[in-house]
Design a protein around this motif. Structure first.
Motif, PDB file in Angstrom:
ATOM      1  N   LYS A 151      -1.598  -4.956 -11.223  1.00 39.43           N
ATOM      2  CA  LYS A 151      -2.907  -4.405 -10.918  1.00 39.43           C
ATOM      3  C   LYS A 151      -2.756  -3.205  -9.985  1.00 39.43           C
ATOM      4  O   LYS A 151      -2.026  -3.262  -8.995  1.00 39.43           O
ATOM      5  CB  LYS A 151      -3.781  -5.474 -10.258  1.00 39.43           C
ATOM      6  N   VAL A 152      -3.452  -2.121 -10.306  1.00 42.31           N
ATOM      7  CA  VAL A 152      -3.390  -0.898  -9.500  1.00 42.31           C
ATOM      8  C   VAL A 152      -4.767  -0.589  -8.936  1.00 42.31           C
ATOM      9  O   VAL A 152      -5.749  -0.506  -9.679  1.00 42.31           O
ATOM     10  CB  VAL A 152      -2.904   0.310 -10.331  1.00 42.31           C
ATOM     11  N   GLY A 153      -4.844  -0.447  -7.619  1.00 43.09           N
ATOM     12  CA  GLY A 153      -6.081  -0.041  -6.979  1.00 43.09           C
ATOM     13  C   GLY A 153      -5.896   1.300  -6.290  1.00 43.09           C
ATOM     14  O   GLY A 153      -4.765   1.749  -6.063  1.00 43.09           O
ATOM     15  N   PHE A 154      -6.992   1.949  -5.973  1.00 39.15           N
ATOM     16  CA  PHE A 154      -6.937   3.252  -5.305  1.00 39.15           C
ATOM     17  C   PHE A 154      -7.889   3.249  -4.121  1.00 39.15           C
ATOM     18  O   PHE A 154      -8.921   2.572  -4.127  1.00 39.15           O
ATOM     19  CB  PHE A 154      -7.323   4.371  -6.276  1.00 39.15           C
ATOM     20  N   ARG A 155      -7.547   4.032  -3.112  1.00 42.38           N
ATOM     21  CA  ARG A 155      -8.416   4.147  -1.941  1.00 42.38           C
ATOM     22  C   ARG A 155      -8.360   5.575  -1.414  1.00 42.38           C
ATOM     23  O   ARG A 155      -7.286   6.089  -1.091  1.00 42.38           O
ATOM     24  CB  ARG A 155      -7.981   3.165  -0.849  1.00 42.38           C
ATOM     25  N   PHE A 184       0.842  -1.190   0.000  1.00 42.55           N
ATOM     26  CA  PHE A 184       0.000   0.000   0.000  1.00 42.55           C
ATOM     27  C   PHE A 184       0.882   1.245   0.000  1.00 42.55           C
ATOM     28  O   PHE A 184       1.800   1.367   0.812  1.00 42.55           O
ATOM     29  CB  PHE A 184      -0.901   0.025   1.240  1.00 42.55           C
ATOM     30  N   CYS A 225      -3.107   4.981  -1.877  1.00 40.14           N
ATOM     31  CA  CYS A 225      -4.054   5.613  -0.967  1.00 40.14           C
ATOM     32  C   CYS A 225      -3.667   7.070  -0.744  1.00 40.14           C
ATOM     33  O   CYS A 225      -2.484   7.418  -0.667  1.00 40.14           O
ATOM     34  CB  CYS A 225      -4.056   4.885   0.382  1.00 40.14           C
ATOM     35  N   THR A 248      -1.856  -0.876  -4.057  1.00 37.15           N
ATOM     36  CA  THR A 248      -2.974   0.022  -3.793  1.00 37.15           C
ATOM     37  C   THR A 248      -2.415   1.386  -3.400  1.00 37.15           C
ATOM     38  O   THR A 248      -1.590   1.486  -2.486  1.00 37.15           O
ATOM     39  CB  THR A 248      -3.866  -0.507  -2.665  1.00 37.15           C
ATOM     40  N   GLU A 307      -7.178   8.895  -7.235  1.00 36.13           N
ATOM     41  CA  GLU A 307      -7.160   8.226  -8.536  1.00 36.13           C
ATOM     42  C   GLU A 307      -7.240   9.237  -9.673  1.00 36.13           C
ATOM     43  O   GLU A 307      -6.508   9.132 -10.669  1.00 36.13           O
ATOM     44  CB  GLU A 307      -8.322   7.234  -8.644  1.00 36.13           C
ATOM     45  N   GLU A 336       0.338  -6.556  -7.539  1.00 39.42           N
ATOM     46  CA  GLU A 336      -0.757  -5.639  -7.202  1.00 39.42           C
ATOM     47  C   GLU A 336      -0.283  -4.597  -6.200  1.00 39.42           C
ATOM     48  O   GLU A 336       0.484  -4.896  -5.291  1.00 39.42           O
ATOM     49  CB  GLU A 336      -1.928  -6.420  -6.611  1.00 39.42           C
TER      50      GLU A 336
END
Length: 247
Positions: free
Chosen positions: A110-114, A52, A81, A79, A87, A77
């Motif tokens: 893989k890229v996620g955002f929070r 993260f 934040c 994330t 994002e 992956e």
């Protein structure tokens, strides 16, 4: 926990890289800010754990590493934040005319955002408290509780009550310590080493690390920073690029 300082300065990398600090818990990696120090992440990350990125704010000395994250992150992956709109901000910066390839297309993972705001969050077995600091633009401070330890990351802020609350009884407190007392009138809303040490004392942190030191400060000035801080709070230490602390 294991703490690795990859960049401990600000504004531009002269004597030290700009802000990036890696915290490893038993179950996850937390990367605090993506300054120029983030170029060294590939040497340190165990990408078998979830990773993260915890951005304090979007000033470029804390964010420029987004441009080479695709090269230095070798996991599957990640994330990212940060403050509300993270994002949108990343996608805006990582597109023409600033960058020719969209961020998610550039990355082979893989890229996620929070989005984060003031409150309590959970990342795996880690409990994270987030609060707003007192900077020229919105800046977030973090308190991580995991593995029976407490770590506080507080940068780019003038002295504020949120710093004390985030660092209360912390095992390690990392705090903005940009200026010597004689230079505190400089532009930007930052803390002096002495001010930060006073906050560490009020918070009863077991150890306080000076961080985000002015880019023009060499060894002499850094020792003066340390001296001013220790005059207020003895368990004060100087963060240095590539310093590793296990606690």
């Amino acid at each position: 926990m294991k703490l690795t300082f990859l960049g401990t300065g600000c504004w531009h990398p002269r004597f030290r890289q700009t802000a990036c600090t890696l915290l490893e818990t038993d179950s996850a990696n937390f990367i605090f800010d993506l300054g120029t120090g983030s170029s060294k992440l590939a040497k340190h990350l165990n990408t078998k754990k979830p990773t993260f990125v915890m951005l304090s704010h979007f000033h470029f000395d804390h964010f420029v590493g987004i441009f080479w994250l695709a090269d230095v992150f070798k996991g599957s992956e990640i994330t990212i934040c940060g403050n509300t709109g993270v994002e949108h901000f990343v996608n805006k910066i990582m597109s023409k005319p600033f960058d020719p390839i969209p961020f998610k297309k550039l990355c082979k993972f893989k890229v996620g955002f929070r989005n984060l705001s003031k409150g309590t969050y959970h990342f795996g077995n880690a409990k994270i408290e987030v609060d707003f600091l007192h900077h020229s633009d919105t800046s977030l401070g973090y308190r991580v509780e995991a593995d029976g330890k407490v770590f506080s990351y507080i940068t780019d802020t003038q002295p504020c009550q949120a710093s004390i609350e985030l660092a209360k009884d912390a095992d390690i407190m990392v705090h903005d310590s940009t200026w010597l007392e004689k230079d505190k009138s400089q532009i930007g809303k930052h803390s002096t080493a002495k001010e930060a040490a006073t906050l560490a004392r009020h918070a009863n942190a077991s150890a306080f690390y000076l961080y985000h030191c002015a880019p023009n400060y060499g060894k002499k000035e850094l020792q003066q920073l340390l001296k001013e801080a220790k005059s207020v709070y003895k368990p004060t230490y100087l963060s240095e690029d590539d310093l590793v602390v296990k606690f």
